[in-house]
Design an enzyme around this catalytic site. Sequence first.
Site, PDB file in Angstrom:
ATOM      1  N   ASP A 101       0.745  -1.197   0.306  1.00  0.00           N
ATOM      2  CA  ASP A 101       0.020  -0.101  -0.046  1.00  0.00           C
ATOM      3  C   ASP A 101       1.113   1.272  -0.116  1.00  0.00           C
ATOM      4  OD1 ASP A 101      -2.089   1.766   0.386  1.00  0.00           O
ATOM      5  OD2 ASP A 101      -2.590   1.025   2.426  1.00  0.00           O
ATOM      6  N   LYS A 103       1.100   3.690  -2.143  1.00  0.00           N
ATOM      7  CA  LYS A 103       0.443   4.918  -2.665  1.00  0.00           C
ATOM      8  C   LYS A 103       1.418   5.896  -3.288  1.00  0.00           C
ATOM      9  CE  LYS A 103      -3.059   5.316   0.993  1.00  0.00           C
ATOM     10  NZ  LYS A 103      -2.585   4.068   2.136  1.00  0.00           N
ATOM     11  N   ASP A 106       4.104  10.851  -7.932  1.00  0.00           N
ATOM     12  CA  ASP A 106       5.120  11.763  -8.325  1.00  0.00           C
ATOM     13  C   ASP A 106       5.292  11.609  -9.791  1.00  0.00           C
ATOM     14  OD1 ASP A 106       7.751  13.135  -8.300  1.00  0.00           O
ATOM     15  OD2 ASP A 106       8.127  12.410  -6.208  1.00  0.00           O
TER      16      ASP A 106
HETATM   17  P1  BMP Z   1      -7.511  -0.300   9.955  1.00  0.00           P
HETATM   18  O1  BMP Z   1      -8.652  -1.389   9.510  1.00  0.00           O
HETATM   19  O2  BMP Z   1      -6.546  -0.994  10.858  1.00  0.00           O
HETATM   20  O3  BMP Z   1      -8.075   0.825  10.042  1.00  0.00           O
HETATM   21  O4  BMP Z   1      -6.244  -0.254   8.739  1.00  0.00           O
HETATM   22  C1  BMP Z   1      -6.629   0.236   7.297  1.00  0.00           C
HETATM   23  C2  BMP Z   1      -5.597   0.138   6.571  1.00  0.00           C
HETATM   24  O5  BMP Z   1      -5.961   0.611   5.289  1.00  0.00           O
HETATM   25  C3  BMP Z   1      -4.327   1.288   6.808  1.00  0.00           C
HETATM   26  O6  BMP Z   1      -3.094   0.366   6.151  1.00  0.00           O
HETATM   27  C4  BMP Z   1      -4.560   2.235   5.874  1.00  0.00           C
HETATM   28  O7  BMP Z   1      -3.275   2.948   5.753  1.00  0.00           O
HETATM   29  C5  BMP Z   1      -5.149   1.902   4.817  1.00  0.00           C
HETATM   30  N1  BMP Z   1      -6.114   2.919   4.111  1.00  0.00           N
HETATM   31  C6  BMP Z   1      -7.163   2.994   4.795  1.00  0.00           C
HETATM   32  O8  BMP Z   1      -7.534   2.952   5.945  1.00  0.00           O
HETATM   33  N2  BMP Z   1      -7.920   3.811   4.080  1.00  0.00           N
HETATM   34  C7  BMP Z   1      -7.837   4.298   2.859  1.00  0.00           C
HETATM   35  O9  BMP Z   1      -8.952   4.846   2.270  1.00  0.00           O
HETATM   36  C8  BMP Z   1      -6.825   3.896   2.035  1.00  0.00           C
HETATM   37  C9  BMP Z   1      -6.051   2.972   2.918  1.00  0.00           C
HETATM   38  O10 BMP Z   1      -4.742   2.576   2.116  1.00  0.00           O
END
Ligand code: BMP
Length: 394
Positions: A101, A103, A106
Site C-alpha cells: 500500500d 500510494k 510523483d
Molecule cells: P485499519 O483497518 O486498522 O483501520 O487499517 C486500514 C489500512 O488501510 C491502513 O493500512 C491504511 O493505511 C489503509 N487505508 C485506509 O485505511 N483507508 C484508505 O482510504 C486507504 C488505505 O490504504
Amino acid sequence: MSTTPHWSLKQSFAERVESSSHPLTSYLFRLMEVKQSNLCLSADVEHARELLALADQVGPSIVVLKTHYDLITGWDYQPHTGTGAKLAALARKHGFLIFEDRKFVDIGSTVQKQYTAGTACVIEWAHITNADIHAGEAMVSAMAQAAQKWRERVPYEVKTSVSVGTPGADQFADEEAEDRVEELRKIVPRENGTSREKDTDGRKGSIVSVTTVTQTYEPADSPRLAKTISEGDETVFPGIEEAPLERGLLILAQMSSKGCLMDGKYTWECVKAARKNKDFVMGYVAQQNLNGITKQDLAPAYDDHESAAEEEAQADNFIHMTPGCKLPPPGEEAPQGDGLGQQYNTPDNLVNIKGTDIAIVGRGIITASDPPAEAERYRRKAWKAYQDRRERLA
Ligand code: BMP
C-alpha cells in the site's frame, strides 16, 4: 447514475474471470473462489518478524495481504532473501497475493525508480501496489512501462530455501513484539482447508515458523519466481497454480478518512486512467463500486473535454478493494472510528451494499486476542455479504 446495477456486481467472481483484462485479476478471482474468501489483511504490525508470523497464521483465511513496508521495524531489504522474499514464500504457501500500500505519487520518472529500485524494490515482492494519481495519468503509464520492463527481465527461476524453525523471543527487537509472539504461540492454526475455529481439545498450537531464506538462481523454461521451499516447509497452496508474474496496480480513487480531499473530479480522473491502462490497472481502492460509472455520476459540472471514456463504462470489470472495515463490538450496531479520522463500515455494508469485492481489515483482526480466529470470522462475514449481494441483485 444509472439505476440498473452494473453487470459485474451481479456476476460471481468465477464468472468475472474470463472478462478480466489483467491476468492477475483473473487469477485473484479464481483464488477467491477456491478459498471462498474476499478478505485482505492489512498487516500493520510493528516488527518484520511479527509481520511474518501473522502472515503465516492468518494466511489460510485471506486472499490478499496488504503491507506498509515503511512502518515495519526490522524490514530486511535484501531483495532475494529479505522480508519481501519471505513474505513471497508465505504467499505461495497459503495462496495469497501481496499488496504493498505504497500510494506512489510523483512524476513518472521518479515513480518508475521508486517502484522498481531503491531500498525496498517493491516490484520484486509485491504482486500489487497502488498509486494516488494526483500527479496525473502519466504516472500510471510510467509505472505500467516499468512493470513491463521488469517482467521482461525475469527469465530465470529463483529457488528459495526457507529453513523453518520456531522464532525465539530473542529474535524480536522489543518487548511488545515478544508479547505479540507469545500471543501468537497460543493460537492454534487452522488445518489446510478445514475449520479455522480455535481448537478446544487442548491441542498445543504450533508456532509460526519463518527463519532463514537462502536462494539460488537457475535458468527457467517458464519464468517463475522463487518457488522451492525446502526443509519442512515445502507446501505450495493446493488447488490453484502459483500467481502469474505480471504486476498490477490499484488506483487510489477514494479514501476512508474523514475530510478526505479526493473529490468527484479526482475520482473521475482515476476512472479514466484505469480504463486507459487496463493492461496494468487491476482496479481501485475506493469506497464505492466504480464499474460503469460516468462523469455525470461523479463530477457533472467538470468539463474535461473527454467523453470517450464514458462509452467504455459498460465493459468495466475492475476489482475493488476497500479499507475502513470493522465489525461493531458486541451489542453495538455500527463500528466506531479510531479517533484519528478513520471511518469504518461493516463487511456487509461495504461488499453487499456499496459493492466492493474485497474487504480490507487491519486492526479489527490484528488487535484481536486471537487474530486467526478473528480473520476467519471476517472471512465468513465478507463472503456472506458477497453472496447476499448476488442474491439481492439476481
Ligand atoms: P485499519 O483497518 O486498522 O483501520 O487499517 C486500514 C489500512 O488501510 C491502513 O493500512 C491504511 O493505511 C489503509 N487505508 C485506509 O485505511 N483507508 C484508505 O482510504 C486507504 C488505505 O490504504
